[in-house]
Design a protein around this motif. Sequence first.
Motif, short mmCIF file in Angstrom:
data_model
loop_
_atom_site.label_atom_id
_atom_site.label_comp_id
_atom_site.label_asym_id
_atom_site.label_seq_id
_atom_site.Cartn_x
_atom_site.Cartn_y
_atom_site.Cartn_z
N LYS A 11 21.00 -19.21 17.41
CA LYS A 11 20.59 -18.83 16.06
C LYS A 11 21.72 -18.05 15.39
O LYS A 11 22.15 -17.00 15.86
N LEU A 12 22.20 -18.56 14.24
CA LEU A 12 23.33 -17.95 13.56
C LEU A 12 22.92 -17.09 12.37
O LEU A 12 23.66 -16.21 11.95
N ILE A 13 21.74 -17.36 11.81
CA ILE A 13 21.28 -16.70 10.60
C ILE A 13 19.97 -15.96 10.90
O ILE A 13 19.09 -16.52 11.57
N PRO A 14 19.82 -14.71 10.42
CA PRO A 14 18.55 -13.99 10.63
C PRO A 14 17.35 -14.78 10.11
O PRO A 14 17.44 -15.47 9.09
N ASN A 15 16.22 -14.65 10.80
CA ASN A 15 15.02 -15.41 10.45
C ASN A 15 14.59 -15.20 9.01
O ASN A 15 14.17 -16.14 8.33
N ILE A 16 14.68 -13.96 8.51
CA ILE A 16 14.20 -13.68 7.17
C ILE A 16 14.97 -14.47 6.12
O ILE A 16 14.40 -14.92 5.12
N LEU A 17 16.27 -14.68 6.34
CA LEU A 17 17.08 -15.45 5.39
C LEU A 17 16.77 -16.94 5.48
O LEU A 17 16.70 -17.63 4.46
N THR A 18 16.60 -17.42 6.70
CA THR A 18 16.25 -18.84 6.88
C THR A 18 14.86 -19.14 6.32
O THR A 18 14.67 -20.11 5.60
N ASP A 19 13.91 -18.28 6.65
CA ASP A 19 12.52 -18.51 6.22
C ASP A 19 12.36 -18.45 4.71
O ASP A 19 11.53 -19.15 4.13
N SER A 20 13.14 -17.58 4.07
CA SER A 20 12.97 -17.36 2.62
C SER A 20 13.86 -18.28 1.78
O SER A 20 13.89 -18.15 0.55
N SER A 21 14.58 -19.20 2.40
CA SER A 21 15.56 -20.02 1.68
C SER A 21 14.93 -20.79 0.52
O SER A 21 15.45 -20.78 -0.60
N PHE A 22 13.81 -21.46 0.77
CA PHE A 22 13.18 -22.23 -0.30
C PHE A 22 12.67 -21.31 -1.41
O PHE A 22 12.79 -21.63 -2.61
N PHE A 23 12.10 -20.18 -1.03
CA PHE A 23 11.59 -19.23 -2.02
C PHE A 23 12.73 -18.74 -2.91
O PHE A 23 12.58 -18.67 -4.14
N ILE A 24 13.87 -18.41 -2.31
CA ILE A 24 15.05 -17.98 -3.08
C ILE A 24 15.48 -19.09 -4.02
O ILE A 24 15.79 -18.86 -5.19
N TYR A 25 15.52 -20.30 -3.50
CA TYR A 25 15.94 -21.45 -4.30
C TYR A 25 15.04 -21.64 -5.52
O TYR A 25 15.54 -21.85 -6.63
N ALA A 26 13.74 -21.56 -5.32
CA ALA A 26 12.80 -21.82 -6.41
C ALA A 26 12.69 -20.67 -7.39
O ALA A 26 12.44 -20.89 -8.58
N ALA A 27 12.91 -19.43 -6.92
CA ALA A 27 12.65 -18.26 -7.75
C ALA A 27 13.89 -17.64 -8.38
O ALA A 27 13.76 -16.82 -9.29
N HIS A 28 15.08 -18.01 -7.95
CA HIS A 28 16.25 -17.21 -8.31
C HIS A 28 16.63 -17.25 -9.78
O HIS A 28 17.33 -16.37 -10.27
N THR A 29 16.16 -18.26 -10.53
CA THR A 29 16.53 -18.29 -11.94
C THR A 29 15.82 -17.20 -12.75
O THR A 29 16.23 -16.91 -13.88
N LEU A 30 14.77 -16.59 -12.19
CA LEU A 30 14.12 -15.46 -12.88
C LEU A 30 15.02 -14.24 -12.90
O LEU A 30 15.35 -13.73 -13.99
N PRO A 31 15.48 -13.71 -11.75
CA PRO A 31 16.44 -12.59 -11.81
C PRO A 31 17.77 -13.00 -12.43
O PRO A 31 18.46 -12.18 -13.03
N GLN A 32 18.13 -14.27 -12.29
CA GLN A 32 19.37 -14.73 -12.91
C GLN A 32 19.29 -14.60 -14.43
O GLN A 32 20.27 -14.25 -15.10
#
Length: 377
Positions: A298-319
């Motif tokens: 495992k190269l990436i912490p679980n929280i970053l891997t698990d939240s990847s889709f959420f970040i992808y879908a939500a990031h244009t709001l803080p952007q």
Amino acid sequence: MIKTDTTNTLSQVITALRFPLIVLVLFVHSNFKGVSFAWDNALKASFSLPIGNINLSLGTSIDFISGSLAPLANPFFFFISGLLFFHCKQFTRKVYINKLRHRLQSLLIPYILWNLLFLLIIAIGSSLRPGWTAIIDKPLSDFTLKDYLLIFWNTSLIGHKGGIATPIDIPLWFVRNLMVLSLASPLIYTAIRFLSQWHKRLALYVLIIFLYAIHYLPDQWEEWGQSLLFFSLGATFSIQKWDVTKMFKSYGIYGIIGACFFYWAQLTNLMYAALIVTIISLTTHIIDRRQQQGLTPKLIPNILTDSSFFIYAAHTLPQGIILWSLKLEWIPITGSTSLLIIYFLSPVILTATCILPFILLRRITPISLYFLTGGRQ
């Protein structure tokens, strides 16, 4: 964006790449050229080094990262999606129906929910500021039924304003295209099997030729062409039962050489194909080395891997908040240094501001998070 287990090298490689590819998407959206005078003036005042026909500057460097390198994420995701969709012993009608049922949960439901959420935010914004609808040049009060349906497909057709052909949650154009490709997968499967009857690698060669040819397509078709070809490229490896981790492992250096050549030749999609070979090769080497050393693959912490889709879908709001702050010059841009700090800090801020609600939803209402992420939690 792709949910996998970690029972073999392929799934370990895909799991390791999920979050880094999302970071590339964030870099695509962190080029703020044209957003504010301060940003553009800082670019003009930065260093400039003419090298042949190229003018190396801060602006061209950012354009290269955000405009040429980071967009690799989308074809890479399509390649992985095609690889996984046809990753089965035999692609039968029953398998096809089962995969569509799974995509209903993992793609369609999150797609509808996120676009509805963004529509709600637009509605709240327009109530606070009448007539304002962010990326849509038409008040919600004037929306027809057709306009509301276009929210989920192509907002550029609302009011015929033009622009990018995406749903209201802009990054989800990828999910839209992927759902269409999933429906069309029997046709893709048939075409690949037909070509493979003549020569085992004929489908691969034909796809590479098309990757060269699609840059001649009109802009409105090139996006769909790229989606289809990289999805089909991944599909070819699975249909032919080729293990990409084994096939690509020894070709990493050739992928780098090929990517440099194709970039020089302005053959962007072939450059992305070469980079996919290199990145899978490098990741496979790293995972194999860690396993030989008795370390976790495992190269990436679980929280970053698990939240990847959420970040992808939500990031244009803080952007949007970052864009607005730059436009109003609430964020000071005093020169090249502050510009670079903001540029490289933007993906960090977007990630952090998306992970926080992800964690809160996971603790408070995991069922909501389950539907928003299609089970990727």
